[in-house]
Design an enzyme around this catalytic site. Sequence first.
Site, PDB file in Angstrom:
ATOM      1  CE  LYS A  82       3.180  17.865  25.623  1.00 46.50           C
ATOM      2  NZ  LYS A  82       3.024  16.592  24.926  1.00 46.50           N
ATOM      3  N   GLY A 179      -7.314  14.308   8.396  1.00 44.63           N
ATOM      4  CA  GLY A 179      -5.874  14.589   8.547  1.00 44.63           C
ATOM      5  C   GLY A 179      -5.043  13.444   8.003  1.00 44.63           C
ATOM      6  N   GLY A 181      -1.717  13.264   7.630  1.00 42.01           N
ATOM      7  CA  GLY A 181      -0.306  13.492   7.943  1.00 42.01           C
ATOM      8  C   GLY A 181       0.366  12.172   8.287  1.00 42.01           C
ATOM      9  CB  VAL A 183      -0.997   9.657  12.928  1.00 41.01           C
ATOM     10  CG1 VAL A 183      -1.960   8.633  13.506  1.00 41.01           C
ATOM     11  CG2 VAL A 183       0.140   9.937  13.906  1.00 41.01           C
TER      12      VAL A 183
END
Length: 351
Positions: A82, A179, A181, A183
């Site tokens: 990451k 949510g 968005g 996805v």
Amino acid sequence: MSVHILDAMAREGFESFVALHDRDSGLRAFLGIHDTTRGPAFGGVRRWEYRDERGALVDCLRLARAMTHKCALLDLPAGGAKVVVLDREGVDWEGAYRAIGRAVEAMGGRFYTGPDVGTGERELGWMSGETGFVTDPGPAGPGELANCTAEGVFQGMAAALSHLDGAPQWAERTVVIQGLGAVGWNLAERLIAQGARVIGSDVQVDRTDLAAARLGIETIRPGDELAVEADVLAPCAMGGILHDLTIERLRCRVVAGGANNVLAKPLHGDRLHEREILYVPDFVLNSGALIRGTIFHLEGRREPVVEVGERIGTTVASVLERAREAGEPPARTAVALADERIAAWRDPEGA
Ligand code: NAI
């Protein structure tokens, strides 16, 4: 409180941890490589307004390790990494992302990076100017990443419902999506197509209005979605939403969504288990983009979206079965299974 970075790396089994500072752009970031035993490490770039350096460093360790867990559970020939970037005033962001791109390039293919919170097409484009070891957001890249994530959540949800009742029985289900968005929207489309009742929320009112008009879903105010009576709650917005206070309010049988780190702490998976709510570990469900990305970079092909989802559905089914046999919360089973596999990669003789 200070962090002893070498102790933390040894405890979590990290390979390397790099602090990035670019004089010209003002970039401040950490790059953690957790594991490359089975193949190159994969992990996106997260840009966030961390309270301090320690917060960023701890997040980098946690997120990179979680990426290795995903690779282990999905049996991908890759490991976890990451980059976390400290978002702050006065940074030349194009210069900063180009500096990250150069750092990734210098690793020579040991690390591939891509999108995450705060890093979208524009930032990927800047990094692509410096390295090929990054997700190309255009037609030359893997494509359909959020769609793959949604397909994985959909098929994982189906596996969870089948685990409880023998079949998904979509026409009789109510699913609440937090949510709408990339996805959440793609997930809603799939559920509606199967005849499920879908209730959605989003903090952006225009988004909920659009979903009601285009998809025909019911909408609810953000914050109210947790207390709706439903078969499934699908968190597809932010992490950390399930904790002592919110778990008490839930009236669903299953929690299965695309958001990362839905549980505020691991023990909240135990709380859900005590309340007999089936929690499907997020890091299994939301690995669709990772599957598509690793196969694209390592094998040069685009795994079909449905096959990405099938792989996740099968994995969810086996994790839930194993958890049932052990009588333990699935989140613990998933981590234990991943840790077993990682130990076997690192010491094939001892496994
Ligand atoms: P997105 O940014 O496209 O959508 C998130 C939506 O949630 C936005 O419409 C936003 O307004 C809404 N939202 C934010 N806070 C909310 C709240 N408190 N209540 C209701 N709505 C809220 O992000 P995307 O790509 O759909 O990702 C969703 C989640 O899935 C994120 O947590 C992300 O880290 C995770 N994820 C996404 C992957 C992908 O392929 N896009 C891969 C793996 C994880």
